[in-house]
Design a protein around this motif. Structure first.
Motif, PDB file in Angstrom:
ATOM      1  N   GLY A   9       0.787  -1.225   0.000  1.00 16.29           N
ATOM      2  CA  GLY A   9       0.000   0.000   0.000  1.00 16.29           C
ATOM      3  C   GLY A   9       0.819   1.274   0.000  1.00 16.29           C
ATOM      4  N   LYS A  78       2.577   7.581  30.206  1.00 16.84           N
ATOM      5  CA  LYS A  78       1.651   6.533  29.784  1.00 16.84           C
ATOM      6  C   LYS A  78       2.394   5.489  28.945  1.00 16.84           C
ATOM      7  CE  LYS A  78      -3.096   6.004  28.574  1.00 16.84           C
ATOM      8  NZ  LYS A  78      -4.383   6.681  28.738  1.00 16.84           N
ATOM      9  N   GLU A 146       3.503   8.653   7.926  1.00 17.87           N
ATOM     10  CA  GLU A 146       2.772   8.466   6.668  1.00 17.87           C
ATOM     11  C   GLU A 146       1.434   7.778   6.874  1.00 17.87           C
ATOM     12  OE1 GLU A 146       6.779   7.953   3.951  1.00 17.87           O
ATOM     13  OE2 GLU A 146       5.697   6.205   4.637  1.00 17.87           O
ATOM     14  N   LEU A 257       2.692   9.979  20.177  1.00 17.01           N
ATOM     15  CA  LEU A 257       1.534   9.157  19.822  1.00 17.01           C
ATOM     16  C   LEU A 257       0.516   9.149  20.967  1.00 17.01           C
ATOM     17  CD1 LEU A 257       3.338   6.187  18.106  1.00 17.01           C
ATOM     18  CD2 LEU A 257       1.843   7.848  17.015  1.00 17.01           C
TER      19      LEU A 257
ATOM     20  N   SER B  44       0.468   7.111   2.195  1.00 15.81           N
ATOM     21  CA  SER B  44       0.369   5.677   2.459  1.00 15.81           C
ATOM     22  C   SER B  44      -1.081   5.256   2.186  1.00 15.81           C
ATOM     23  CB  SER B  44       0.757   5.385   3.916  1.00 15.81           C
ATOM     24  OG  SER B  44       0.578   4.018   4.214  1.00 15.81           O
ATOM     25  N   ILE B  65       0.100  17.800   6.875  1.00 20.38           N
ATOM     26  CA  ILE B  65      -0.135  17.564   8.304  1.00 20.38           C
ATOM     27  C   ILE B  65      -0.252  18.900   9.038  1.00 20.38           C
ATOM     28  CG2 ILE B  65       0.931  16.667  10.424  1.00 20.38           C
ATOM     29  CD1 ILE B  65       2.022  14.355   8.757  1.00 20.38           C
ATOM     30  N   PHE B  69      -3.554  19.705  11.118  1.00 22.98           N
ATOM     31  CA  PHE B  69      -3.537  19.913  12.565  1.00 22.98           C
ATOM     32  C   PHE B  69      -3.812  21.359  12.959  1.00 22.98           C
ATOM     33  CE2 PHE B  69      -0.846  15.879  13.529  1.00 22.98           C
ATOM     34  CZ  PHE B  69      -1.929  15.107  13.168  1.00 22.98           C
ATOM     35  N   TRP B  73      -8.085  22.236  15.099  1.00 26.36           N
ATOM     36  CA  TRP B  73      -8.509  22.987  16.294  1.00 26.36           C
ATOM     37  C   TRP B  73      -9.722  23.840  15.979  1.00 26.36           C
ATOM     38  CZ3 TRP B  73      -6.092  21.727  20.773  1.00 26.36           C
ATOM     39  CH2 TRP B  73      -4.898  21.016  20.637  1.00 26.36           C
ATOM     40  N   TRP B 150      -4.286   9.710  15.708  1.00 26.28           N
ATOM     41  CA  TRP B 150      -3.276  10.732  16.034  1.00 26.28           C
ATOM     42  C   TRP B 150      -2.557  10.342  17.327  1.00 26.28           C
ATOM     43  CZ3 TRP B 150      -4.310  15.879  18.923  1.00 26.28           C
ATOM     44  CH2 TRP B 150      -3.169  16.687  18.889  1.00 26.28           C
ATOM     45  N   LYS B 151      -3.299   9.855  18.312  1.00 24.48           N
ATOM     46  CA  LYS B 151      -2.725   9.553  19.626  1.00 24.48           C
ATOM     47  C   LYS B 151      -3.063   8.129  20.086  1.00 24.48           C
ATOM     48  CE  LYS B 151      -1.023  13.647  20.388  1.00 24.48           C
ATOM     49  NZ  LYS B 151       0.401  13.695  20.181  1.00 24.48           N
ATOM     50  N   PRO B 152      -2.582   7.114  19.371  1.00 30.61           N
ATOM     51  CA  PRO B 152      -2.955   5.742  19.720  1.00 30.61           C
ATOM     52  C   PRO B 152      -2.345   5.233  21.028  1.00 30.61           C
ATOM     53  CG  PRO B 152      -1.370   5.737  17.931  1.00 30.61           C
ATOM     54  CD  PRO B 152      -1.732   7.169  18.175  1.00 30.61           C
ATOM     55  N   VAL B 153      -1.414   5.998  21.602  1.00 32.56           N
ATOM     56  CA  VAL B 153      -0.904   5.619  22.932  1.00 32.56           C
ATOM     57  C   VAL B 153      -1.719   6.340  24.006  1.00 32.56           C
ATOM     58  CG1 VAL B 153       1.068   5.734  24.507  1.00 32.56           C
ATOM     59  CG2 VAL B 153       1.422   5.080  22.120  1.00 32.56           C
ATOM     60  N   GLN B 154      -1.831   7.656  23.861  1.00 36.12           N
ATOM     61  CA  GLN B 154      -2.585   8.439  24.845  1.00 36.12           C
ATOM     62  C   GLN B 154      -4.043   7.997  24.935  1.00 36.12           C
ATOM     63  OE1 GLN B 154      -1.382  10.697  26.939  1.00 36.12           O
ATOM     64  NE2 GLN B 154       0.689  10.447  26.131  1.00 36.12           N
ATOM     65  N   GLN B 156      -5.401   5.070  23.880  1.00 35.32           N
ATOM     66  CA  GLN B 156      -5.376   3.677  23.410  1.00 35.32           C
ATOM     67  C   GLN B 156      -6.716   2.966  23.569  1.00 35.32           C
ATOM     68  OE1 GLN B 156      -2.740   1.320  26.444  1.00 35.32           O
ATOM     69  NE2 GLN B 156      -1.821   3.310  26.164  1.00 35.32           N
ATOM     70  N   GLU B 157      -7.504   3.372  24.581  1.00 36.15           N
ATOM     71  CA  GLU B 157      -8.818   2.755  24.759  1.00 36.15           C
ATOM     72  C   GLU B 157      -9.729   3.148  23.594  1.00 36.15           C
ATOM     73  OE1 GLU B 157      -7.294   4.667  27.051  1.00 36.15           O
ATOM     74  OE2 GLU B 157      -6.663   3.202  28.545  1.00 36.15           O
ATOM     75  N   TYR B 165      -5.436   0.484  15.700  1.00 37.48           N
ATOM     76  CA  TYR B 165      -4.885   1.585  14.903  1.00 37.48           C
ATOM     77  C   TYR B 165      -5.205   1.459  13.413  1.00 37.48           C
ATOM     78  CZ  TYR B 165      -1.593   4.644  12.595  1.00 37.48           C
ATOM     79  OH  TYR B 165      -1.036   5.595  11.771  1.00 37.48           O
ATOM     80  N   ASP B 166      -4.913   0.292  12.848  1.00 38.88           N
ATOM     81  CA  ASP B 166      -5.074   0.142  11.397  1.00 38.88           C
ATOM     82  C   ASP B 166      -6.542   0.263  10.968  1.00 38.88           C
ATOM     83  OD1 ASP B 166      -2.378  -0.128  10.804  1.00 38.88           O
ATOM     84  OD2 ASP B 166      -2.382  -2.269  11.259  1.00 38.88           O
ATOM     85  N   ARG B 169      -7.996   3.807  10.883  1.00 35.57           N
ATOM     86  CA  ARG B 169      -7.700   4.585   9.667  1.00 35.57           C
ATOM     87  C   ARG B 169      -8.809   4.407   8.628  1.00 35.57           C
ATOM     88  NH1 ARG B 169      -2.378   3.113   6.955  1.00 35.57           N
ATOM     89  NH2 ARG B 169      -2.718   5.051   5.833  1.00 35.57           N
TER      90      ARG B 169
END
Lengths: 257, 204
Positions: A9, A78, A146, A257, B44, B65, B69, B73, B150-154, B156-157, B165-166, B169
């Motif tokens: 992709g 975190k 990306e 992230l 991508s 980006i 971003f 806002w 954008w924030k998959p750690v912060q 994550q829930e 994540y995938d 998208r």
């Protein structure tokens, strides 16, 4: 030149082309001029905001403001979710602004990690000394700016442990990394001290192959891929923001992230 | 009394000022979000196509980006004001509810046979109600799925809620596609009934 398709992709040609464009400063500085081509914004024509340099300045300012907001709003302790062995992406993609055969080949015998800045002990580290540090392991998701992501397994030492051993002043604001090919990166101290921030020597329990950053990469699962430098040869503990390869061209500095 | 009431109701704008201001701020923000989002997609692609650079915003990924971003806002703050006022003032309830499937079918038929009346712009037919309520829900999804990638750690829930994540998208892309589809219909109909555009600018 034909470039092997590396990630499903992702058009590698386009990727390289995009990156290549960045090398030329005039091209880079004009990246917003074409913005006026968005028909819907056409009514803004004549307004300063469409002017390339002005718009770039404004957007960068906003990007910096977002950095400030991000640093204030998000938790920097975190933990990134950890995944299972079976989740690992195989083959894990090679990714850089150059092709795989252009990746730096570092000689392990002569390799020394240079340490400078606000530290007690600036003695360079050999690879054997680095490998003797206590090992930690993680299976986490690498997220590229990306949009694509891949799950990898990384082993190495906690950066915080290393900083302790060199007597780094952890009240300093930044750690700056320099890589064998000239890539650079600055991270904030809270990220450097994050328990999952790792000086990585192995991928999937085997010594890092050249493609993945031999002899050392800095793995930060809380940061986008471009904040995870490979082929690291030097680091500096500093209060001065030295920026970074992609950050200087417009990617968000924080990249969290 | 009756005459006075009528005068008052005629003086009241079809859309109050806050609706019109929020509408046009949102229009600008969403166009920037879509245009820059297409450029980000191109870095991508999820599917076997890319968006032509001529209609994408930002020239390259980093520029796109920055646009995305920055407009984010504006979109979120303006959207929050709009949704809050829509609920607090009772406008959403008055204008968009209830939506009955049989009314939607009947009005859709009437619209397709050009028999739908537009005499009262202050009153939404069932198809409009469905589309307006629907696009507000999709807007909430596009923002939440955007946060998830954008924030998959912060968050994550939240990312897990969107299937990881995938998958998030794809949700973000699908929500964008739904908004673009809405926009095509919305803009086409506004052009067919130009007084609706005047009402959204001048209030009447």
């Amino acid at each position: 030149m034909r470039i092997r398709k590396l990630i499903p992709g992702v058009d590698a040609n386009l990727l390289i082309k995009d990156a290549g464009k960045l090398m030329q400063d005039p091209m880079r500085r004009s990246f917003l001029r074409g913005a006026a081509s968005l028909g819907a914004l056409a009514f803004l024509t004549g307004c300063d905001i469409i002017d390339g340099d002005a718009a770039e300045g404004v957007l960068r300012k906003i990007s910096e403001l977002i950095d400030g907001a991000q640093a204030a709003l998000v938790s920097r302790t975190k933990l990134a979710p950890t995944l299972k062995e079976s989740d690992i992406t195989r083959p894990f993609p090679f990714n850089a602004y150059y092709t795989e055969d252009e990746a730096p080949a570092v000689d392990p015998a002569t390799y020394r990690l240079e340490v400078s800045g606000l530290v007690d002990n600036k003695k360079p580290w050999t690879l054997d000394e680095l490998h003797a540090l206590p090992e930690v392991s993680q299976i986490t998701r690498h997220v590229c700016v990306e949009g694509w992501s891949a799950i990898g397994s990384w082993q190495g030492a906690q950066l915080s442990e290393f900083l302790k051993r060199i007597g780094a002043d952890t009240r300093a604001k930044y750690i700056w990394f320099k890589c064998a090919e000239g890539y650079t990166n600055t991270i904030d101290m809270p990220t450097a001290l994050h328990p999952q921030t790792q000086m990585t020597f192995k991928f999937d329990n085997k010594i890092l192959p050249r493609a993945y950053g031999f002899p050392m990469k800095i793995r930060m699962p809380t940061k986008l891929g471009y904040k995870n430098p490979k082929y690291v040869v030097a680091m500096e503990v500093t209060n001065t923001d030295h920026g970074g390869y992609w950050e200087n061209q417009g990617y968000n500095w924080f990249g969290g992230l | 009394m009756t005459a006075e009431t009528m005068t008052a109701s005629q003086d009241a704008p079809i859309h109050p000022g806050w609706v019109r201001i929020c509408h046009w701020i949102n229009a600008l923000a969403i166009l920037v979000m879509i245009g820059s989002g297409w450029q980000i997609f191109n870095a991508s692609p999820l599917f076997d196509f890319t968006f032509p650079r001529s209609i994408a915003l930002g020239q390259w990924l980093g520029g796109a980006i920055q646009w995305h971003f920055a407009a984010m806002w504006v979109l979120v703050i303006n959207g929050a004001v709009y949704v809050t006022l829509g609920i607090v003032t009772g406008r959403f309830r008055r204008k968009l509810l209830p939506i009955y499937p049989r009314d939607v079918v009947a009005d859709a038929k009437a619209a397709l046979t050009f028999k739908l009346a537009h005499d009262d712009l202050a009153h939404y037919n069932a198809v409009q109600k469905l589309l307006y309520a629907g696009v507000i829900i999709v807007a909430v999804i596009v923002v939440l799925s955007g946060l998830a990638i954008w924030k998959p750690v912060q968050f994550q829930e939240l990312t897990a809620l969107f299937g990881g994540y995938d998958f998030a998208r794809y949700v973000h892309f699908a929500a964008m596609a739904a908004i673009v589809s809405f926009l095509v219909v919305h803009v086409a109909l506004a052009l067919i009934v130009p007084k609706s555009i005047r009402a959204m600018i001048a209030g009447r």
